[in-house]
Design a protein around this motif. Structure first.
Motif, PDB file in Angstrom:
ATOM      1  N   ILE A 279       0.833  -1.201   0.000  1.00  0.00           N
ATOM      2  CA  ILE A 279       0.000   0.000   0.000  1.00  0.00           C
ATOM      3  C   ILE A 279       0.868   1.251   0.000  1.00  0.00           C
ATOM      4  CG2 ILE A 279      -1.604   1.355   1.408  1.00  0.00           C
ATOM      5  CD1 ILE A 279      -2.870  -1.323   2.270  1.00  0.00           C
ATOM      6  N   GLU A 280       1.892   1.255   0.847  1.00  0.00           N
ATOM      7  CA  GLU A 280       2.773   2.418   0.924  1.00  0.00           C
ATOM      8  C   GLU A 280       3.442   2.696  -0.419  1.00  0.00           C
ATOM      9  OE1 GLU A 280       6.195   4.206   3.925  1.00  0.00           O
ATOM     10  OE2 GLU A 280       5.351   2.225   4.268  1.00  0.00           O
ATOM     11  N   ALA A 281       3.906   1.630  -1.078  1.00  0.00           N
ATOM     12  CA  ALA A 281       4.563   1.793  -2.384  1.00  0.00           C
ATOM     13  C   ALA A 281       3.582   2.283  -3.439  1.00  0.00           C
ATOM     14  CB  ALA A 281       5.195   0.474  -2.810  1.00  0.00           C
ATOM     15  N   GLN A 282       2.368   1.749  -3.426  1.00  0.00           N
ATOM     16  CA  GLN A 282       1.376   2.159  -4.411  1.00  0.00           C
ATOM     17  C   GLN A 282       0.953   3.607  -4.213  1.00  0.00           C
ATOM     18  OE1 GLN A 282       0.279   0.333  -7.123  1.00  0.00           O
ATOM     19  NE2 GLN A 282       1.948  -1.016  -6.490  1.00  0.00           N
ATOM     20  N   LEU A 283       0.792   4.029  -2.976  1.00  0.00           N
ATOM     21  CA  LEU A 283       0.436   5.420  -2.714  1.00  0.00           C
ATOM     22  C   LEU A 283       1.552   6.360  -3.161  1.00  0.00           C
ATOM     23  CD1 LEU A 283      -1.279   5.269   0.811  1.00  0.00           C
ATOM     24  CD2 LEU A 283      -2.315   5.102  -1.456  1.00  0.00           C
ATOM     25  N   ALA A 284       2.784   5.929  -2.957  1.00  0.00           N
ATOM     26  CA  ALA A 284       3.919   6.744  -3.401  1.00  0.00           C
ATOM     27  C   ALA A 284       3.933   6.885  -4.915  1.00  0.00           C
ATOM     28  CB  ALA A 284       5.228   6.123  -2.910  1.00  0.00           C
ATOM     29  N   GLY A 285       3.354   5.894  -5.603  1.00  0.00           N
ATOM     30  CA  GLY A 285       3.293   5.931  -7.064  1.00  0.00           C
ATOM     31  C   GLY A 285       2.062   6.630  -7.603  1.00  0.00           C
ATOM     32  N   GLY A 286       1.228   7.176  -6.722  1.00  0.00           N
ATOM     33  CA  GLY A 286       0.078   7.942  -7.178  1.00  0.00           C
ATOM     34  C   GLY A 286      -1.273   7.290  -6.979  1.00  0.00           C
ATOM     35  N   ALA A 287      -1.307   6.073  -6.460  1.00  0.00           N
ATOM     36  CA  ALA A 287      -2.590   5.407  -6.222  1.00  0.00           C
ATOM     37  C   ALA A 287      -3.312   6.043  -5.045  1.00  0.00           C
ATOM     38  CB  ALA A 287      -2.367   3.921  -5.966  1.00  0.00           C
ATOM     39  N   LYS A 288      -4.617   5.854  -4.992  1.00  0.00           N
ATOM     40  CA  LYS A 288      -5.435   6.296  -3.873  1.00  0.00           C
ATOM     41  C   LYS A 288      -5.714   5.088  -2.974  1.00  0.00           C
ATOM     42  CE  LYS A 288      -6.705  10.547  -5.495  1.00  0.00           C
ATOM     43  NZ  LYS A 288      -5.592  10.684  -6.449  1.00  0.00           N
ATOM     44  N   LEU A 289      -5.779   5.336  -1.665  1.00  0.00           N
ATOM     45  CA  LEU A 289      -5.933   4.232  -0.725  1.00  0.00           C
ATOM     46  C   LEU A 289      -7.205   3.430  -1.009  1.00  0.00           C
ATOM     47  CD1 LEU A 289      -4.908   2.715   1.759  1.00  0.00           C
ATOM     48  CD2 LEU A 289      -6.209   4.328   3.175  1.00  0.00           C
ATOM     49  N   ASN A 290      -8.316   4.108  -1.307  1.00  0.00           N
ATOM     50  CA  ASN A 290      -9.562   3.373  -1.518  1.00  0.00           C
ATOM     51  C   ASN A 290      -9.520   2.478  -2.751  1.00  0.00           C
ATOM     52  OD1 ASN A 290      -9.709   5.818  -3.167  1.00  0.00           O
ATOM     53  ND2 ASN A 290     -11.828   5.257  -3.549  1.00  0.00           N
ATOM     54  N   GLN A 308     -16.852  -3.251  11.858  1.00  0.00           N
ATOM     55  CA  GLN A 308     -16.013  -2.085  12.132  1.00  0.00           C
ATOM     56  C   GLN A 308     -14.880  -1.984  11.110  1.00  0.00           C
ATOM     57  OE1 GLN A 308     -16.743   0.263  14.370  1.00  0.00           O
ATOM     58  NE2 GLN A 308     -15.048   1.445  13.497  1.00  0.00           N
ATOM     59  N   TRP A 309     -14.343  -3.120  10.702  1.00  0.00           N
ATOM     60  CA  TRP A 309     -13.306  -3.155   9.657  1.00  0.00           C
ATOM     61  C   TRP A 309     -13.819  -2.495   8.380  1.00  0.00           C
ATOM     62  CZ3 TRP A 309      -8.368  -4.295   8.248  1.00  0.00           C
ATOM     63  CH2 TRP A 309      -8.128  -4.669   6.915  1.00  0.00           C
ATOM     64  N   ARG A 310     -15.003  -2.916   7.936  1.00  0.00           N
ATOM     65  CA  ARG A 310     -15.570  -2.358   6.708  1.00  0.00           C
ATOM     66  C   ARG A 310     -15.855  -0.866   6.866  1.00  0.00           C
ATOM     67  NH1 ARG A 310     -18.711  -7.038   7.041  1.00  0.00           N
ATOM     68  NH2 ARG A 310     -20.515  -5.788   7.725  1.00  0.00           N
ATOM     69  N   ARG A 311     -16.416  -0.494   8.015  1.00  0.00           N
ATOM     70  CA  ARG A 311     -16.782   0.912   8.225  1.00  0.00           C
ATOM     71  C   ARG A 311     -15.541   1.796   8.235  1.00  0.00           C
ATOM     72  NH1 ARG A 311     -20.310   1.934  13.366  1.00  0.00           N
ATOM     73  NH2 ARG A 311     -21.814   0.868  12.009  1.00  0.00           N
ATOM     74  N   THR A 312     -14.514   1.368   8.960  1.00  0.00           N
ATOM     75  CA  THR A 312     -13.296   2.181   9.046  1.00  0.00           C
ATOM     76  C   THR A 312     -12.681   2.401   7.675  1.00  0.00           C
ATOM     77  OG1 THR A 312     -12.834   1.378  11.282  1.00  0.00           O
ATOM     78  CG2 THR A 312     -10.980   2.334  10.057  1.00  0.00           C
ATOM     79  N   LEU A 313     -12.586   1.345   6.901  1.00  0.00           N
ATOM     80  CA  LEU A 313     -11.986   1.470   5.574  1.00  0.00           C
ATOM     81  C   LEU A 313     -12.897   2.231   4.617  1.00  0.00           C
ATOM     82  CD1 LEU A 313     -10.295  -2.003   4.991  1.00  0.00           C
ATOM     83  CD2 LEU A 313      -9.311   0.096   5.917  1.00  0.00           C
ATOM     84  N   SER A 314     -14.188   1.941   4.639  1.00  0.00           N
ATOM     85  CA  SER A 314     -15.107   2.591   3.706  1.00  0.00           C
ATOM     86  C   SER A 314     -15.183   4.089   3.938  1.00  0.00           C
ATOM     87  CB  SER A 314     -16.507   1.985   3.830  1.00  0.00           C
ATOM     88  OG  SER A 314     -16.503   0.622   3.478  1.00  0.00           O
ATOM     89  N   GLU A 315     -15.231   4.492   5.209  1.00  0.00           N
ATOM     90  CA  GLU A 315     -15.380   5.913   5.522  1.00  0.00           C
ATOM     91  C   GLU A 315     -14.055   6.671   5.453  1.00  0.00           C
ATOM     92  OE1 GLU A 315     -17.220   6.081   9.326  1.00  0.00           O
ATOM     93  OE2 GLU A 315     -19.170   5.328   8.614  1.00  0.00           O
ATOM     94  N   GLY A 316     -12.965   5.993   5.765  1.00  0.00           N
ATOM     95  CA  GLY A 316     -11.703   6.707   5.877  1.00  0.00           C
ATOM     96  C   GLY A 316     -10.812   6.678   4.662  1.00  0.00           C
ATOM     97  N   ALA A 317     -10.919   5.637   3.828  1.00  0.00           N
ATOM     98  CA  ALA A 317      -9.950   5.472   2.738  1.00  0.00           C
ATOM     99  C   ALA A 317     -10.090   6.524   1.654  1.00  0.00           C
ATOM    100  CB  ALA A 317     -10.083   4.076   2.138  1.00  0.00           C
ATOM    101  N   CYS A 318     -11.254   7.184   1.576  1.00  0.00           N
ATOM    102  CA  CYS A 318     -11.460   8.209   0.552  1.00  0.00           C
ATOM    103  C   CYS A 318     -10.938   9.578   0.983  1.00  0.00           C
ATOM    104  CB  CYS A 318     -12.947   8.326   0.211  1.00  0.00           C
ATOM    105  SG  CYS A 318     -13.661   6.854  -0.527  1.00  0.00           S
ATOM    106  N   ARG A 319     -10.611   9.726   2.238  1.00  0.00           N
ATOM    107  CA  ARG A 319     -10.184  11.030   2.739  1.00  0.00           C
ATOM    108  C   ARG A 319      -8.778  11.391   2.255  1.00  0.00           C
ATOM    109  NH1 ARG A 319     -12.258   9.648   8.842  1.00  0.00           N
ATOM    110  NH2 ARG A 319     -14.511   9.834   8.414  1.00  0.00           N
ATOM    111  N   SER A 320      -8.585  12.646   2.036  1.00  0.00           N
ATOM    112  CA  SER A 320      -7.284  13.131   1.596  1.00  0.00           C
ATOM    113  C   SER A 320      -6.208  12.775   2.628  1.00  0.00           C
ATOM    114  CB  SER A 320      -7.337  14.649   1.400  1.00  0.00           C
ATOM    115  OG  SER A 320      -6.076  15.157   1.049  1.00  0.00           O
ATOM    116  N   GLY A 321      -5.103  12.250   2.149  1.00  0.00           N
ATOM    117  CA  GLY A 321      -3.990  11.914   3.023  1.00  0.00           C
ATOM    118  C   GLY A 321      -4.096  10.570   3.704  1.00  0.00           C
ATOM    119  N   ALA A 322      -5.192   9.832   3.473  1.00  0.00           N
ATOM    120  CA  ALA A 322      -5.336   8.514   4.108  1.00  0.00           C
ATOM    121  C   ALA A 322      -4.227   7.582   3.635  1.00  0.00           C
ATOM    122  CB  ALA A 322      -6.704   7.923   3.775  1.00  0.00           C
TER     123      ALA A 322
END
Length: 340
Positions: A279-290, A308-322
């Motif tokens: 995930i860290e490598a992909q984000l560094a390459g321009g991918a979005k967490l979601n 809670q796993w689904r909720r945390t990822l669904s709500e948070g992964a779209c946020r800027s800087g996630a």
């Protein structure tokens, strides 16, 4: 075609991998999804989303062929109906490093119908045979076909054996059969996944009639127990689609042990930890967490902390800087609830 080529393909290790495969699914089995699935099972054969031959050959969309080397064994599924264009697309796929090139003869969407490929090809087995022959001539890796048992008013008992006979004569030694008809008129693609009745027995009869072919079954199979049942009845492979995507741990974590007789049961929590550097490598390459975590939502389906796993990822992964820390936070909650 030479006996040497046929023998080489029959002995490919990928035949063993094809005992269990994850179906090609548009918008789902992208490279992030496949990387996760490979962390859960070392053996299972993975497929790309369908890539159209025109996109590669005329559109130059070679980025669609990108994958991580750890995804092997990995097959590229192509859509198309022009033998020359498919041969060139197959060549591009083989050069990119795919272990198998698969021709889509099963997708019933309006888009593929308008392009005269997908399930509509069940109506022209001679053309499919020409496509297979051209693709095989262009590449050294195995060329396979994924098909339906028929379309619309066709009689599967007559159509399917003729279809298999023609593609076998063209050099296709391995086929995956979705055990439903596709209704090109009157049903949506979604409805075509559920409404036409399954005919597993027909697929088993095709294996008996084409004993020299590697025959896999697809459609409605949702557990490893069901997969093993089909294998024990004599089929060579089982392809699982939606269940492998929505409950990947249920299908893939025990696959190496139960289907291939080796390895051990993998741990979805450990797979999450191993996803973090990716995930860290992909984000560094321009991918979005979601773009990555959307494929991870079902990892703990049916387990403590899954909601809670689904909720945390669904709500948070779209946020800027996630970033990876959000995934670690979600995993910590799963671990806490599992220990409670």
């Amino acid at each position: 075609m030479s006996d040497k080529i046929v023998e080489k393909q029959v002995n490919e290790p990928i035949w063993r991998s094809a005992r269990l495969s994850v179906a090609p699914m548009m918008d789902w089995t992208d490279r992030h999804c496949r990387y996760l699935h490979r962390l859960l099972s070392r053996e299972t054969l993975l497929y790309t989303e369908m890539v159209t031959a025109p996109a590669l050959v005329r559109g130059g969309a070679l980025h669609l062929l990108t994958f991580n080397p750890e995804e092997h064994p990995l097959a590229l599924q192509l859509g198309g109906s022009d033998p020359v264009e498919l041969a060139e697309a197959a060549r591009l796929g083989a050069e990119a490093g795919y272990d198998e090139i698969n021709l889509n003869c099963g997708c019933p969407s309006d888009r593929v119908q308008s392009g005269a490929f997908g399930a509509v090809l069940m109506q022209t087995p001679e053309l499919v045979a020409d496509c297979v022959a051209a693709m095989r001539e262009a590449v050294d890796v195995e060329v396979t076909v994924k098909c339906r048992i028929g379309v619309d008013e066709q009689d599967p008992e007559k159509v399917l054996p003729d279809f298999l006979e023609k593609i076998r004569a063209a050099g296709c030694n391995r086929v995956t059969i979705h055990a439903r008809k596709a209704w090109l008129q009157g049903l949506s693609p979604k409805e075509n996944r559920d409404i036409p009745p399954l005919d597993y027995d027909l697929v088993h009869r095709m294996k008996a009639a084409f004993a020299d072919m590697h025959v896999s079954i697809n459609g409605g199979i949702a557990t490893l127990d069901e997969a093993r049942s089909h294998l024990e009845r004599g089929l060579d492979g089982v392809m699982i689609g939606r269940a492998a995507y929505h409950q990947p741990a249920d299908i893939l974590c025990a696959a190496d042990l139960q289907i291939y007789g080796g390895g051990q049961v993998s741990d979805p929590a450990e797979a999450v930890r191993r996803m973090l550097p990716y995930i860290e490598a992909q984000l560094a390459g321009g991918a979005k967490l979601n773009q990555i975590t959307r494929h991870m939502l079902g990892l703990f389906a049916g387990k403590p902390g899954a909601r809670q796993w689904r909720r945390t990822l669904s709500e948070g992964a779209c946020r800027s800087g996630a970033g990876p820390e959000l995934v670690e936070q979600a995993l910590a909650e799963v671990t806490r609830q599992a220990a409670a």
